[in-house]
Scaffold this active site. Structure first.
Site, short mmCIF file in Angstrom:
data_model
loop_
_atom_site.label_atom_id
_atom_site.label_comp_id
_atom_site.label_asym_id
_atom_site.label_seq_id
_atom_site.Cartn_x
_atom_site.Cartn_y
_atom_site.Cartn_z
N LYS A 65 0.81 -1.22 0.00
CA LYS A 65 0.00 0.00 0.00
C LYS A 65 0.85 1.28 0.00
CE LYS A 65 -3.96 -1.90 2.49
NZ LYS A 65 -4.94 -1.67 3.56
N ASP A 102 -9.61 2.93 2.48
CA ASP A 102 -9.66 2.45 3.87
C ASP A 102 -10.18 3.57 4.78
OD1 ASP A 102 -8.72 -0.15 3.51
OD2 ASP A 102 -6.62 0.44 3.72
#
Ligand code: NAP
Length: 274
Positions: A65, A102
């Site tokens: 990520k 997220d």
């Protein structure tokens, strides 16, 4: 048939294919969600390949990520604040846009259970990537107060000096903080084995009776079991997973994600995995 997939290493355990494919199928979109296990040395090429028109984009998971941020052509302000990209969208001109879903996924999972982040005092356990996303989300939502407790105190201090909040060690000194905590979030990687907990569970006795314990692990954990046995509300991380996926779906397709379908498929996939 267009393609979208999950870039990570490993990815075989992921629930994303189950609930993303269910969403594409429910809306009769000709899209296939694939698993793309990608070792670090192959990441740059994997992301570059997304420029081909057959791809809608990708999800990105552990351990890529942070690195993905430097391989997209443009990243949202939110992804830059989070220091991480979990969604890549191929734009019409072929450029790759990086976003972090997220962050809104965490907030949406709170709203879904009736928690208004602006009203709550939060204690976050952990200071890694997930904790960072939670802190960015809480700052966006104007959360009342945040305390970050981490095994390695220096990491909590670095995080709070950048994103706000107070840093404390992850030990019995947390009891004082928990007395005035409305929402306790486990953002450590401890709990997946079903046998370990990120803190001494007797500390939960310090929480007010109205408090919620939220474990980002998307299975039942010792922490959640201990919270329930104290009569506290306990929430696992499946909601965040589904909502980050729903936000990714919206970005790839421009369509409203079928949330009920995604929830049902995610639960079924989790149950099947055991
Ligand atoms: P990470 O960057 O590796 O951070 C791990 C964190 O856990 C660090 O704060 C670390 O503390 C702490 N930790 C590890 N072992 C520990 C131990 N034995 N005792 C106490 N603390 C310990 O991992 P991450 O990417 O933040 O992920 C954390 C968790 O969030 C994972 O379980 C992941 O699956 C979950 N997650 C869920 C979602 C969702 O959608 N539900 C989304 C993202 C992540 P130190 O700093 O001291 O090492």
């Amino acid at each position: 048939m267009q393609r979208v997939g999950l870039i990570g290493y490993p990815v075989a355990h992921s629930l994303s294919p189950a609930f993303q494919q269910a969403a594409f199928d429910a809306l009769r979109l000709p899209v296939r969600y694939e698993l793309w296990p990608t070792p670090p040395e192959a990441l740059a090429a994997r992301i570059a390949a997304l420029r081909h028109p057959t791809f809608l984009g990708a999800n990105v998971t552990v351990p890529h990520k942070v690195a993905a941020l430097s391989y997209v052509d443009v990243a949202s302000a939110r992804a830059q604040r989070a220091g991480a990209v979990n969604t890549i969208v191929r734009q019409e001109d072929g450029r790759l846009f990086g976003e972090n879903t997220d962050v809104p996924g965490f907030l949406a999972s709170l709203y879904e259970v009736g928690i208004e982040p602006a009203d709550v005092r939060v204690a976050v356990l952990g200071a890694g990537g997930a904790a960072r996303g939670v802190l960015v989300a809480l700052a966006e939502a104007g959360c009342r107060s945040v305390v970050v407790a981490n095994r390695t105190l220096a990491r909590a201090q670095a995080l709070t000096s950048e994103l706000g909040g107070q840093a404390v060690p992850l030990d019995e000194r947390l009891a004082d903080v928990l007395m005035s905590t409305d929402l306790l979030v486990n953002a450590t990687s401890v709990g997946w084995d079903g046998a370990s907990a990120p803190l001494d569970l007797t500390l939960l006795a310090a929480l007010p009776t109205h408090a919620t314990v939220y474990d980002l692990t998307y299975r039942d954990t010792l922490l959640l079991q201990a919270a329930r046995s104290r009569g506290l509300r306990a929430i696992d991380g499946l909601g965040m997973l589904v909502h980050q996926g729903a936000a990714s779906f919206r970005l790839w397709t421009g369509q409203e994600p079928p949330l009920a379908v995604m929830w049902a498929a995610a639960k079924a996939a989790r149950d099947a995995r055991g």
